[in-house]
Write a protein that holds these residues in place. Sequence first.
Motif, short mmCIF file in Angstrom:
data_model
loop_
_atom_site.label_atom_id
_atom_site.label_comp_id
_atom_site.label_asym_id
_atom_site.label_seq_id
_atom_site.Cartn_x
_atom_site.Cartn_y
_atom_site.Cartn_z
N SER A 28 -7.82 -6.38 3.81
CA SER A 28 -6.60 -7.12 4.13
C SER A 28 -5.91 -6.55 5.36
O SER A 28 -5.44 -7.29 6.23
CB SER A 28 -5.64 -7.10 2.95
OG SER A 28 -6.20 -7.71 1.83
N LEU A 32 -5.28 -8.36 8.95
CA LEU A 32 -3.93 -8.46 9.52
C LEU A 32 -3.87 -7.91 10.94
O LEU A 32 -3.15 -8.43 11.78
CB LEU A 32 -2.93 -7.71 8.65
CG LEU A 32 -2.41 -8.44 7.44
CD1 LEU A 32 -1.58 -7.51 6.57
CD2 LEU A 32 -1.57 -9.63 7.85
N LEU A 40 -3.83 -14.97 4.77
CA LEU A 40 -4.19 -13.77 4.03
C LEU A 40 -4.47 -14.06 2.57
O LEU A 40 -3.68 -13.74 1.68
CB LEU A 40 -3.10 -12.72 4.18
CG LEU A 40 -3.50 -11.30 3.87
CD1 LEU A 40 -4.69 -10.87 4.72
CD2 LEU A 40 -2.35 -10.37 4.07
N GLY A 43 -4.79 -10.87 0.46
CA GLY A 43 -3.53 -10.31 -0.06
C GLY A 43 -3.14 -10.96 -1.37
O GLY A 43 -2.67 -10.29 -2.30
N TRP A 58 5.12 -8.33 -5.44
CA TRP A 58 5.13 -9.58 -4.67
C TRP A 58 6.46 -10.31 -4.84
O TRP A 58 7.02 -10.83 -3.88
CB TRP A 58 3.98 -10.46 -5.15
CG TRP A 58 3.68 -11.63 -4.28
CD1 TRP A 58 4.27 -12.85 -4.32
CD2 TRP A 58 2.70 -11.70 -3.25
NE1 TRP A 58 3.72 -13.67 -3.38
CE2 TRP A 58 2.76 -12.99 -2.71
CE3 TRP A 58 1.78 -10.79 -2.73
CZ2 TRP A 58 1.92 -13.40 -1.69
CZ3 TRP A 58 0.95 -11.21 -1.72
CH2 TRP A 58 1.03 -12.49 -1.20
N TRP A 61 9.46 -8.59 -3.04
CA TRP A 61 9.29 -8.46 -1.59
C TRP A 61 10.51 -8.96 -0.83
O TRP A 61 10.89 -8.42 0.20
CB TRP A 61 8.03 -9.22 -1.16
CG TRP A 61 7.70 -9.09 0.27
CD1 TRP A 61 7.70 -10.08 1.20
CD2 TRP A 61 7.31 -7.90 0.97
NE1 TRP A 61 7.33 -9.60 2.41
CE2 TRP A 61 7.09 -8.26 2.30
CE3 TRP A 61 7.14 -6.58 0.59
CZ2 TRP A 61 6.70 -7.34 3.25
CZ3 TRP A 61 6.75 -5.67 1.54
CH2 TRP A 61 6.53 -6.05 2.85
N THR A 69 9.66 -5.50 5.94
CA THR A 69 8.91 -6.69 5.53
C THR A 69 7.65 -6.89 6.37
O THR A 69 7.20 -8.01 6.57
CB THR A 69 9.79 -7.94 5.59
OG1 THR A 69 10.33 -8.07 6.90
CG2 THR A 69 10.87 -7.90 4.55
N ASN A 70 7.06 -5.82 6.82
CA ASN A 70 5.78 -5.87 7.51
C ASN A 70 4.70 -6.16 6.47
O ASN A 70 4.66 -5.53 5.41
CB ASN A 70 5.54 -4.51 8.19
CG ASN A 70 4.32 -4.48 9.04
OD1 ASN A 70 3.46 -5.36 8.96
ND2 ASN A 70 4.24 -3.46 9.86
N PRO A 71 3.79 -7.09 6.74
CA PRO A 71 2.75 -7.40 5.75
C PRO A 71 1.86 -6.20 5.40
O PRO A 71 1.35 -6.12 4.29
CB PRO A 71 1.93 -8.50 6.42
CG PRO A 71 2.79 -9.05 7.48
CD PRO A 71 3.73 -7.99 7.88
N LEU A 74 3.41 -4.43 2.59
CA LEU A 74 3.15 -5.15 1.33
C LEU A 74 1.77 -4.82 0.79
O LEU A 74 1.62 -4.54 -0.40
CB LEU A 74 3.30 -6.65 1.54
CG LEU A 74 2.96 -7.54 0.36
CD1 LEU A 74 3.90 -7.26 -0.81
CD2 LEU A 74 3.01 -8.99 0.74
#
Length: 104
Positions: A28, A32, A40, A43, A58, A61, A69-71, A74
């Motif tokens: 993932s 990204l 994604l 994810g 999730w 978030w 809040t950067n993927p 996560l």
Amino acid sequence: MTKPHKPGPAGCLALAYSGLVLALGVYSIVVLLTVQDPILLSGVALMYLTFPLGWLVWQAWDLLPIELTNPIVLILLLMGAGWLQAWAVSRLVRRLARRGRKSA
């Protein structure tokens, strides 16, 4: 110093689960970082794989500050939830097996 113990079936299963969480998480993150406009699905698969803690991460978030809040954050949180679940389940199974041996 404690001697290492051999992992039983539950330990092997927890190790395999941890490896799957790691592989899906790394995949993932690579998607990204390399794909221009990623969809994604890995994810989402990681969120389902790490249920119930992954689902809670999730859902929570939106409560994080905008800086976090950067993927990738996560994905790392989902991987941490999966590893925590694998560790907790292996400890629980080991404790139950130890208790069963003492009562027998």
